[in-house]
Design a protein around this motif. Structure first.
Motif, PDB file in Angstrom:
ATOM      1  N   ARG A 167       4.352  35.885  24.607  1.00 53.53           N
ATOM      2  CA  ARG A 167       4.737  36.527  25.544  1.00 53.53           C
ATOM      3  C   ARG A 167       4.921  35.855  26.984  1.00 53.53           C
ATOM      4  O   ARG A 167       5.778  36.318  27.724  1.00 53.53           O
ATOM      5  N   ILE A 168       4.334  34.734  27.146  1.00 52.70           N
ATOM      6  CA  ILE A 168       4.664  34.009  28.378  1.00 52.70           C
ATOM      7  C   ILE A 168       5.942  33.317  28.254  1.00 52.70           C
ATOM      8  O   ILE A 168       6.663  33.528  29.259  1.00 52.70           O
ATOM      9  N   TRP A 169       6.291  32.703  27.113  1.00 54.72           N
ATOM     10  CA  TRP A 169       7.488  32.005  27.106  1.00 54.72           C
ATOM     11  C   TRP A 169       8.817  32.715  26.569  1.00 54.72           C
ATOM     12  O   TRP A 169       9.810  31.969  27.029  1.00 54.72           O
ATOM     13  N   THR A 170       8.701  33.821  26.089  1.00 48.49           N
ATOM     14  CA  THR A 170       9.814  34.488  25.633  1.00 48.49           C
ATOM     15  C   THR A 170      10.842  34.924  26.620  1.00 48.49           C
ATOM     16  O   THR A 170      12.048  34.607  26.617  1.00 48.49           O
ATOM     17  N   VAL A 197       2.994  22.550  12.657  1.00 47.99           N
ATOM     18  CA  VAL A 197       2.554  23.759  12.225  1.00 47.99           C
ATOM     19  C   VAL A 197       2.174  24.559  13.434  1.00 47.99           C
ATOM     20  O   VAL A 197       2.689  25.716  13.260  1.00 47.99           O
ATOM     21  N   THR A 198       1.768  24.199  14.369  1.00 51.08           N
ATOM     22  CA  THR A 198       1.555  24.882  15.464  1.00 51.08           C
ATOM     23  C   THR A 198       2.852  25.458  16.249  1.00 51.08           C
ATOM     24  O   THR A 198       3.058  26.329  16.785  1.00 51.08           O
ATOM     25  N   PHE A 202       4.447  29.227  16.930  1.00 50.90           N
ATOM     26  CA  PHE A 202       5.005  29.631  18.186  1.00 50.90           C
ATOM     27  C   PHE A 202       6.480  30.257  18.010  1.00 50.90           C
ATOM     28  O   PHE A 202       6.934  31.345  18.361  1.00 50.90           O
ATOM     29  N   TYR A 203       6.998  29.450  17.121  1.00 50.12           N
ATOM     30  CA  TYR A 203       8.495  29.667  17.019  1.00 50.12           C
ATOM     31  C   TYR A 203       8.633  30.881  16.204  1.00 50.12           C
ATOM     32  O   TYR A 203       9.554  31.714  16.761  1.00 50.12           O
ATOM     33  N   HIS A 209      13.446  32.210  18.162  1.00 49.04           N
ATOM     34  CA  HIS A 209      14.317  32.181  19.368  1.00 49.04           C
ATOM     35  C   HIS A 209      15.411  30.861  19.326  1.00 49.04           C
ATOM     36  O   HIS A 209      14.939  29.792  19.005  1.00 49.04           O
ATOM     37  N   PRO A 210      16.650  31.201  19.572  1.00 49.71           N
ATOM     38  CA  PRO A 210      17.635  29.969  19.191  1.00 49.71           C
ATOM     39  C   PRO A 210      17.629  28.891  20.301  1.00 49.71           C
ATOM     40  O   PRO A 210      18.091  27.733  20.161  1.00 49.71           O
TER      41      PRO A 210
END
Length: 351
Positions: A167-170, A197-198, A202-203, A209-210
């Motif tokens: 939510r923060i990074w998108t 893995v982490t 997130f990805y 996200h491209p």
């Protein structure tokens, strides 16, 4: 395949109030004299860049590029590790992290995060004005205090932390997309994104996200005991930046990779100058060449023994020595058949 670009130098660890490390023109010349062809700008350091001005003014960004070029290097990309770290902070780290932000937002979690996220937006816009296509950062950490699964924790704790990271990074990733810049997370212990893995966790939550990418730094993987060569096989399509940094892991009967709270000099897992650690850069550079990596090979100096001013020029030569000029020949051309191949069936004994 293609020949890798480099060497470049990340300026973050070299900034100082004394010349030649206190201005862009002086440090650019020092880098060129030391054998570097490019520099990576730390976007938190006002001695090298006015971030707000670079985000607003293409003319100012052009001026920065001109200063670098006049002094023998190019600006290859940018980084915001400090600002990225502050986009997501667990309360356990509040006092510590307040030391990394302006005084006017200290002691106010919401204001600090808003400042950090705005900084990332400005980094995207400044990178665009500089004509760059990659930017390195940290993810910040909400779940890191709970990395070890004891006492037993509910799975929802980690899920909620990574949902919040997304939510923060998108929205920030969307801004980077609008600016045509890849946002490359450096996978690092104490960040929530610290291994493959982490990153995948997130990805996936960002909808693949491209612009969500990786700044590869094998030093953090050596110290974890992670297979840093196979990592390239797994994630080469998402690796857009490359920090060339060495490290070593020398476990004893007293300490392992956690290193017993010791200072860097006494840790079993510690960073070293290029060539003094255990990283197999021959394989690393071969993999990057094989996969056609398009970014720069950028030296990030971190070492508890050698002085950075001595390590830097040696690091430039180390990178240059590991860059392979891609071949335009096949080694067994001398033995190749030069005749008519229309008789292939006869050669195979099928006629």
């Amino acid at each position: 395949m293609q020949t890798l670009k480099g060497p470049g130098l990340f300026l973050g660890q070299f900034a100082d109030d004394k010349p030649p490390f206190n201005s862009l023109s002086a440090i650019a010349k020092w880098c060129a004299d030391g054998g570097f062809e490019a520099i990576q700008l730390p976007m938190w350091d006002g001695r090298f860049i006015d971030l707000a001005k670079a985000a607003e003014s293409k003319d100012y960004a052009d001026e920065l590029n001109g200063i670098a070029k006049e002094n023998g290097v190019v600006i290859c990309d940018t980084a915001s590790h400090i600002q990225g770290q502050l986009c997501a902070v667990h309360p356990a780290y509040d006092v510590w992290m307040d030391g990394l932000c302006p005084e006017n937002v200290r002691g106010n979690r919401k204001a600090r995060q808003e400042w950090a996220m705005d900084q990332l937006v400005k980094c995207a816009q400044a990178s665009k004005n500089l004509g760059l296509t990659e930017h390195a950062t940290f993810s910040g950490a909400l779940a890191w205090p709970f990395w070890y699964p004891f006492p037993q924790r509910d799975e929802s704790l980690i899920n909620e932390a990574f949902d919040e990271l997304a939510r923060i990074w998108t929205p920030i990733l969307n801004t980077f997309d609008e600016c045509g810049v890849d946002l490359c997370f450096e996978l690092h212990p104490t960040e929530d994104l610290y291994d493959g893995v982490t990153f995948e966790m997130f990805y996936e939550r960002t909808g693949n996200h491209p612009r969500c990418a990786i700044n590869y730094d094998a030093s953090h993987f050596v110290k974890q005991g992670l297979d840093y060569i196979q990592f390239i096989d797994f994630y080469h399509e998402r690796i857009k930046m490359f920090h060339v940094k060495d490290s070593e892991f020398n476990p004893t009967g007293k300490q392992g990779f956690l290193s017993g709270y010791q200072p860097w000099l006494k840790r079993a897992a510690r960073d070293r100058s290029l060539g003094d650690g255990q990283t197999d850069f021959g394989q690393v550079f071969s993999k990057f060449t094989e996969y056609g990596f398009e970014g720069w090979c950028v030296y990030e100096w971190e070492d508890c023994i050698e002085h950075p001013e001595d390590a830097a020029p040696k690091g430039a030569q180390f990178i240059r020595d590991h860059i392979r000029r891609v071949t335009d020949k096949t080694f067994d051309d001398f033995a190749g058949g030069k005749g008519d191949t229309s008789g292939a069936r006869a050669i195979l004994g099928l006629e």
